[in-house]
Design a protein around this motif. Structure first.
Motif, short mmCIF file in Angstrom:
data_model
loop_
_atom_site.label_atom_id
_atom_site.label_comp_id
_atom_site.label_asym_id
_atom_site.label_seq_id
_atom_site.Cartn_x
_atom_site.Cartn_y
_atom_site.Cartn_z
N ASP A 258 -42.69 -30.55 -13.12
CA ASP A 258 -42.21 -30.04 -11.38
C ASP A 258 -43.12 -30.42 -10.56
OD1 ASP A 258 -41.91 -27.70 -9.36
OD2 ASP A 258 -40.03 -27.76 -10.57
N PRO A 259 -42.50 -31.42 -9.72
CA PRO A 259 -43.34 -31.51 -8.23
C PRO A 259 -43.99 -30.43 -7.68
CG PRO A 259 -41.26 -32.78 -8.42
CD PRO A 259 -41.23 -31.76 -9.42
N TRP A 260 -43.28 -29.51 -7.45
CA TRP A 260 -43.67 -28.23 -6.47
C TRP A 260 -44.78 -27.75 -7.19
CZ3 TRP A 260 -43.78 -23.10 -7.41
CH2 TRP A 260 -44.06 -22.47 -6.27
N LEU A 261 -44.49 -27.11 -8.55
CA LEU A 261 -45.49 -26.40 -9.23
C LEU A 261 -46.65 -27.51 -9.49
CD1 LEU A 261 -46.12 -23.99 -10.89
CD2 LEU A 261 -44.89 -24.95 -12.89
N SER A 262 -46.52 -28.51 -9.66
CA SER A 262 -47.93 -29.47 -9.76
C SER A 262 -48.67 -29.41 -8.73
CB SER A 262 -47.04 -30.89 -10.05
OG SER A 262 -48.47 -31.75 -10.14
N GLY A 263 -48.20 -29.38 -7.58
CA GLY A 263 -49.00 -29.35 -6.11
C GLY A 263 -49.15 -28.04 -6.15
N ALA A 264 -48.63 -26.95 -6.29
CA ALA A 264 -49.15 -25.74 -6.34
C ALA A 264 -50.35 -25.19 -7.12
CB ALA A 264 -48.07 -24.70 -6.52
N VAL A 265 -50.42 -25.70 -8.35
CA VAL A 265 -51.40 -25.50 -9.37
C VAL A 265 -52.57 -26.30 -8.73
CG1 VAL A 265 -52.22 -26.00 -11.63
CG2 VAL A 265 -49.93 -25.00 -11.35
N ALA A 266 -52.41 -27.43 -8.28
CA ALA A 266 -53.62 -28.29 -7.76
C ALA A 266 -54.07 -27.63 -6.59
CB ALA A 266 -53.20 -29.75 -7.43
N GLY A 267 -53.35 -26.95 -5.82
CA GLY A 267 -53.80 -26.23 -4.68
C GLY A 267 -54.76 -25.04 -4.88
#
Length: 109
Positions: free
Chosen positions: A74-83
């Motif tokens: 999931d692109p949103w979850l991927s970015g959120a976890v990285a953040g």
């Protein structure tokens, strides 16, 4: 003329907890609103004709390359976890540095 009301005292622990919560919400929650367009440097490279000469960085294969998390579809979850992981790493490094350079009372040693 009326006097301003005194502000309530807030403990350091509560203050830092609130700052941490807001930081995590911004890093994890607002990453959904981040632009999918290339950043300024990539845009200039593409418009001036040397974008195809770019090479991957040494960190291109890392778990958090390209503002995402490897293995999270999931692109949103991927970015959120990285953040969120980025915030945690910065806080750990800054906290460790602050502990390393803090002044110590010579009488306590």
């Amino acid at each position: 003329m009326s006097r301003p009301l005194p502000l309530p005292r807030v403990s350091r622990r509560r203050f830092f907890a609130a700052v941490l919560l807001v930081t995590l919400l911004v890093a994890g929650g607002l990453s959904y609103l981040a632009s999918a367009h290339p950043d300024g440097l990539e845009h200039v490279a593409a418009t001036t004709g040397f974008g195809d000469t770019a090479r991957d960085s040494a960190a291109a294969g890392s778990p958090f390359a390209d503002y995402g998390t490897q293995g999270v579809d999931d692109p949103w979850l991927s970015g959120a976890v990285a953040g969120v992981v980025g915030v945690a790493v910065v806080l750990l490094l800054a906290g460790g540095l602050a502990l390393a350079v803090r002044r110590r009372d010579p009488e306590q040693d």
